[in-house]
Design a protein around this motif. Structure first.
Motif, short mmCIF file in Angstrom:
data_model
loop_
_atom_site.label_atom_id
_atom_site.label_comp_id
_atom_site.label_asym_id
_atom_site.label_seq_id
_atom_site.Cartn_x
_atom_site.Cartn_y
_atom_site.Cartn_z
N ALA A 98 0.83 -1.21 0.00
CA ALA A 98 0.00 0.00 0.00
C ALA A 98 0.86 1.26 0.00
O ALA A 98 0.53 2.25 -0.66
N GLN A 99 1.97 1.22 0.72
CA GLN A 99 2.87 2.38 0.74
C GLN A 99 3.46 2.64 -0.64
O GLN A 99 3.61 3.79 -1.05
N ARG A 100 3.78 1.59 -1.35
CA ARG A 100 4.31 1.75 -2.70
C ARG A 100 3.25 2.32 -3.62
O ARG A 100 3.53 3.17 -4.48
N LEU A 101 2.02 1.85 -3.49
CA LEU A 101 0.93 2.36 -4.32
C LEU A 101 0.69 3.84 -4.06
O LEU A 101 0.40 4.61 -4.98
N LEU B 70 -6.78 1.04 1.49
CA LEU B 70 -5.35 0.89 1.28
C LEU B 70 -4.57 1.98 1.99
O LEU B 70 -3.47 1.73 2.52
N TYR B 71 -5.11 3.19 2.03
CA TYR B 71 -4.42 4.28 2.72
C TYR B 71 -4.28 3.96 4.20
O TYR B 71 -3.20 4.15 4.79
N PHE C 6 -0.53 2.79 6.75
CA PHE C 6 -0.02 3.37 7.99
C PHE C 6 -0.48 2.60 9.22
O PHE C 6 -0.46 3.14 10.33
N CYS C 7 -0.87 1.35 9.02
CA CYS C 7 -1.25 0.53 10.17
C CYS C 7 0.00 0.09 10.93
O CYS C 7 1.13 0.27 10.45
N ALA C 8 -0.19 -0.50 12.08
CA ALA C 8 0.94 -0.89 12.93
C ALA C 8 0.84 -2.36 13.30
O ALA C 8 0.44 -2.70 14.42
N PRO C 9 1.18 -3.26 12.38
CA PRO C 9 1.18 -4.68 12.73
C PRO C 9 2.31 -5.00 13.69
O PRO C 9 3.20 -4.17 13.93
N ARG C 10 2.29 -6.19 14.24
CA ARG C 10 3.32 -6.57 15.20
C ARG C 10 4.70 -6.48 14.55
O ARG C 10 4.83 -6.67 13.33
N VAL D 212 -0.32 17.20 4.86
CA VAL D 212 -1.14 16.46 3.90
C VAL D 212 -1.68 15.18 4.53
O VAL D 212 -2.79 14.73 4.20
N HIS D 213 -0.92 14.59 5.45
CA HIS D 213 -1.41 13.38 6.11
C HIS D 213 -2.58 13.71 7.04
O HIS D 213 -3.60 13.02 7.05
N GLY D 214 -2.42 14.79 7.80
CA GLY D 214 -3.51 15.20 8.67
C GLY D 214 -4.75 15.58 7.89
O GLY D 214 -5.87 15.22 8.28
N LEU D 215 -4.57 16.29 6.78
CA LEU D 215 -5.71 16.65 5.94
C LEU D 215 -6.39 15.39 5.41
O LEU D 215 -7.63 15.31 5.39
N SER D 216 -5.60 14.43 4.99
CA SER D 216 -6.16 13.18 4.46
C SER D 216 -7.02 12.49 5.51
O SER D 216 -8.13 12.01 5.22
N LEU D 217 -6.54 12.42 6.74
CA LEU D 217 -7.31 11.76 7.80
C LEU D 217 -8.58 12.53 8.12
O LEU D 217 -9.63 11.93 8.38
N LEU D 218 -8.52 13.86 8.10
CA LEU D 218 -9.72 14.65 8.35
C LEU D 218 -10.76 14.43 7.25
O LEU D 218 -11.97 14.41 7.52
N LEU D 219 -10.30 14.27 6.02
CA LEU D 219 -11.23 14.04 4.91
C LEU D 219 -11.81 12.63 4.96
O LEU D 219 -12.94 12.40 4.51
#
Length: 215
Positions: free
Chosen positions: A69-72, A115-116, A120-124, A177-184
């Motif tokens: 997902a990060q690559r995409l 995917l977004y 940025f998820c946090a797996p083990r 831009v990350h914060g804006l993305s999460l707000l949207l």
């Protein structure tokens, strides 16, 4: 070939890749919460036992999906920049690239929320005995940041006199831009109409371009 239920056999040439594709589809549909190894195995048509020969569990599979997902995300940013019209003025061209990369970032979040969120998820954490090449591989999560930082540095090199870049400007722009993305996606801005959303994005990107340079 891996045995599956019903006496059939799995004929795919690359089961690991097939499981990854299924897991990416799951993340696309519902974010990282949907990524489960047993469900990926069911979609591919193999037994969970066969899937566990390639992944030690959900954590490893989710880390692989996160990398994908990060690559995409970074690919989407570069495509957005490539579509931006050129400009004879180097400073204007550099500004347009910064804005286009950031717009591609936000656009990916809005168009591919599952995917977004997976990016940025946090797996083990990786197990200590995981192959060294996997644990030490460059983190593709930084590619999105690197694209923004390098574009800002290129912008700073244009103009007369040349303007510097504020310390940590790349991280600040990424945060914006990350914060804006999460707000949207998940905040109150998700209720905006498409027109209002575009206006907020444009204003934020203008602030990113102007606010990261030193006087």
């Amino acid at each position: 070939m891996a045995a599956i239920s019903g006496g059939k056999t799995y004929h795919h040439g690359d089961l690991r890749n097939a499981l990854i594709c299924a897991a990416v589809d799951l993340a696309t549909e519902g974010g990282p919460e949907r990524v489960v190894l047993r469900e990926a195995a069911r979609r591919v048509g193999v037994s969970p036992t066969a899937a566990y020969r390639h992944f030690d569990g959900r954590g490893e599979l989710l880390r692989t999906v996160r990398t994908h997902a990060q690559r995409l995300l970074a690919d989407a940013m570069e495509r957005a920049a490539a579509r931006e019209p050129g400009a004879d003025d180097p400073a204007l061209a550099a500004e347009r690239r910064v804005a286009a990369l950031c717009r591609g970032y936000v656009g990916f979040a809005v168009d591919q929320p599952g995917l977004y969120r997976a990016a940025f998820c946090a797996p083990r954490p990786a197990a200590p005995d995981e192959p060294a090449q996997e644990r030490q591989a460059p983190d593709p999560e930084l590619r999105a940041f690197t694209l923004i930082r390098e574009a800002l540095e290129a912008l700073a090199r244009t103009g007369t006199p040349r303007l510097g870049v504020r310390p940590a400007s790349g991280a600040a722009a990424w945060s914006a831009v990350h914060g804006l993305s999460l707000l949207l996606l998940e905040g109150p801005l998700r209720r905006l109409s498409a027109q209002r959303r575009d206006a907020v994005v444009d204003t934020t990107l203008a602030m990113v371009v102007s606010g990261t340079r030193t006087p």
